[in-house]
Design a protein around this motif. Sequence first.
Motif, PDB file in Angstrom:
ATOM      1  N   SER A 214       0.855  -1.184   0.000  1.00 16.35           N
ATOM      2  CA  SER A 214       0.000   0.000   0.000  1.00 16.35           C
ATOM      3  C   SER A 214       0.893   1.238   0.000  1.00 16.35           C
ATOM      4  O   SER A 214       1.801   1.347   0.836  1.00 16.35           O
ATOM      5  N   THR A 215       0.625   2.150  -0.935  1.00 15.69           N
ATOM      6  CA  THR A 215       1.415   3.379  -0.963  1.00 15.69           C
ATOM      7  C   THR A 215       1.117   4.262   0.243  1.00 15.69           C
ATOM      8  O   THR A 215       1.924   5.128   0.599  1.00 15.69           O
ATOM      9  N   VAL A 216      -0.015   4.055   0.885  1.00 18.60           N
ATOM     10  CA  VAL A 216      -0.393   4.862   2.046  1.00 18.60           C
ATOM     11  C   VAL A 216       0.332   4.395   3.305  1.00 18.60           C
ATOM     12  O   VAL A 216       0.602   5.184   4.211  1.00 18.60           O
ATOM     13  N   TRP A 217       0.655   3.107   3.371  1.00 21.08           N
ATOM     14  CA  TRP A 217       1.290   2.529   4.560  1.00 21.08           C
ATOM     15  C   TRP A 217       2.526   3.328   4.964  1.00 21.08           C
ATOM     16  O   TRP A 217       2.712   3.652   6.139  1.00 21.08           O
ATOM     17  N   GLU A 218       3.353   3.675   4.012  1.00 18.23           N
ATOM     18  CA  GLU A 218       4.601   4.379   4.313  1.00 18.23           C
ATOM     19  C   GLU A 218       4.370   5.814   4.775  1.00 18.23           C
ATOM     20  O   GLU A 218       5.255   6.425   5.381  1.00 18.23           O
ATOM     21  N   ARG A 219       3.195   6.367   4.497  1.00 22.36           N
ATOM     22  CA  ARG A 219       2.897   7.749   4.876  1.00 22.36           C
ATOM     23  C   ARG A 219       2.299   7.852   6.278  1.00 22.36           C
ATOM     24  O   ARG A 219       2.161   8.964   6.807  1.00 22.36           O
ATOM     25  N   ALA A 220       1.922   6.732   6.851  1.00 22.04           N
ATOM     26  CA  ALA A 220       1.358   6.738   8.207  1.00 22.04           C
ATOM     27  C   ALA A 220       2.457   6.426   9.220  1.00 22.04           C
ATOM     28  O   ALA A 220       3.333   5.594   8.966  1.00 22.04           O
ATOM     29  N   PRO A 222       4.197   4.840  12.601  1.00 27.61           N
ATOM     30  CA  PRO A 222       4.052   3.478  13.121  1.00 27.61           C
ATOM     31  C   PRO A 222       2.897   3.296  14.099  1.00 27.61           C
ATOM     32  O   PRO A 222       2.206   2.266  14.067  1.00 27.61           O
ATOM     33  N   ALA A 223       2.660   4.284  14.951  1.00 24.01           N
ATOM     34  CA  ALA A 223       1.574   4.148  15.930  1.00 24.01           C
ATOM     35  C   ALA A 223       0.214   4.076  15.236  1.00 24.01           C
ATOM     36  O   ALA A 223      -0.651   3.268  15.601  1.00 24.01           O
ATOM     37  N   VAL A 224       0.022   4.901  14.215  1.00 28.84           N
ATOM     38  CA  VAL A 224      -1.245   4.907  13.478  1.00 28.84           C
ATOM     39  C   VAL A 224      -1.405   3.610  12.691  1.00 28.84           C
ATOM     40  O   VAL A 224      -2.499   3.039  12.625  1.00 28.84           O
ATOM     41  N   ARG A 225      -0.326   3.126  12.095  1.00 29.47           N
ATOM     42  CA  ARG A 225      -0.386   1.856  11.353  1.00 29.47           C
ATOM     43  C   ARG A 225      -0.805   0.723  12.281  1.00 29.47           C
ATOM     44  O   ARG A 225      -1.681  -0.084  11.937  1.00 29.47           O
ATOM     45  N   GLU A 226      -0.180   0.675  13.460  1.00 28.28           N
ATOM     46  CA  GLU A 226      -0.478  -0.400  14.409  1.00 28.28           C
ATOM     47  C   GLU A 226      -1.913  -0.295  14.915  1.00 28.28           C
ATOM     48  O   GLU A 226      -2.604  -1.307  15.080  1.00 28.28           O
ATOM     49  N   GLU A 227      -2.372   0.928  15.165  1.00 25.67           N
ATOM     50  CA  GLU A 227      -3.749   1.125  15.611  1.00 25.67           C
ATOM     51  C   GLU A 227      -4.733   0.565  14.582  1.00 25.67           C
ATOM     52  O   GLU A 227      -5.706  -0.101  14.930  1.00 25.67           O
ATOM     53  N   ALA A 228      -4.459   0.830  13.303  1.00 22.56           N
ATOM     54  CA  ALA A 228      -5.346   0.346  12.246  1.00 22.56           C
ATOM     55  C   ALA A 228      -5.312  -1.179  12.149  1.00 22.56           C
ATOM     56  O   ALA A 228      -6.353  -1.821  11.946  1.00 22.56           O
ATOM     57  N   VAL A 229      -4.122  -1.769  12.295  1.00 21.43           N
ATOM     58  CA  VAL A 229      -4.012  -3.227  12.267  1.00 21.43           C
ATOM     59  C   VAL A 229      -4.816  -3.842  13.412  1.00 21.43           C
ATOM     60  O   VAL A 229      -5.566  -4.813  13.227  1.00 21.43           O
ATOM     61  N   LEU A 230      -4.677  -3.281  14.596  1.00 19.07           N
ATOM     62  CA  LEU A 230      -5.412  -3.794  15.758  1.00 19.07           C
ATOM     63  C   LEU A 230      -6.924  -3.633  15.599  1.00 19.07           C
ATOM     64  O   LEU A 230      -7.698  -4.416  16.140  1.00 19.07           O
TER      65      LEU A 230
END
Length: 316
Positions: A214-220, A222-230
Amino acid sequence: MPEQSHEELLACIGREYYLENRSKVEIAAGHALSRFQVARLLNEAVESGIVEIKVRFPSHLSSADLGRLESSLGIGQVIVADTTGGEIQARGVLAKVAASEISRQAPDGGILGISWSRTLDVASRLVKELPRCDIVQLAGALPAEADSNPLELIQRLGHLSGGLTWPLWSPLVVEDPRTASGLRRQPEIAGALAKADSLDLAVVAIGAWKAGSSTVWERADPAVREEAVLAGAIAECSGRLLNSAGAPVESGLNERIIAVTIKQLQRTPQVIAIAQGEARAEAVRAVARAGFVTTLIIDEPLAKALNDMRDEEKNQ
């Protein structure tokens, strides 16, 4: 010079359109014809056998397999591009298929919305003609290659269609929710986002919510990425996250995105979605469950992964 016969004219126009990739407008100008006359002559060339069109399916994917894939995903049309070679080559093949579908499905007198991805950027360069329609940018900009950006994509298609363009003068991901809220109130941005309520056709790309997919993954961060995964995010479409059931995922990222919403896509009559690579299989299934995709364009490895997942579930 001897006068050109009607059959020779059909062959000449067929060569220019199908082999030289010239538009009907260009051909019409070169032969002192109207665009509608060119369209009729192209149909006649096919019907008379002067032009033959062949569609080749991948050898391992039968029409029955394709039908089962469409049924399992609940999508009316799944197009599997016959891809070979590396990732960049496969992207080019997918882009060519996408360009053809955009031209075929573009709404005459309506509104076409399109997001940005590397494949869709290439596809926009391959589209040769469109009916008159307005073009709406569905997602803000992301840093990308120097020769690729969504504003140019919108302008390119707008030039072909001759309609109005509605660019999103904003990044896709902004620093915080307050900044995003302020941007959404800007008249130009608000106008483009509102146009997404009235789309006749949307064109989007599907990403998986993980690194490298995802091209968006790199723009978020780490805390926001993990929150979304959870929160259950496994798929990304125009910056919007979905869980395995196809439901939108509420997270801190959602409040920082400037893009079309899942609800707006679900209200759109026709939606073309494109995805590449077996790593996006779960994401494609999630987006399919959201119920807005009417045409899915994928490559062979992804089609195989989706069929394997379907077969595994049937055998459990």
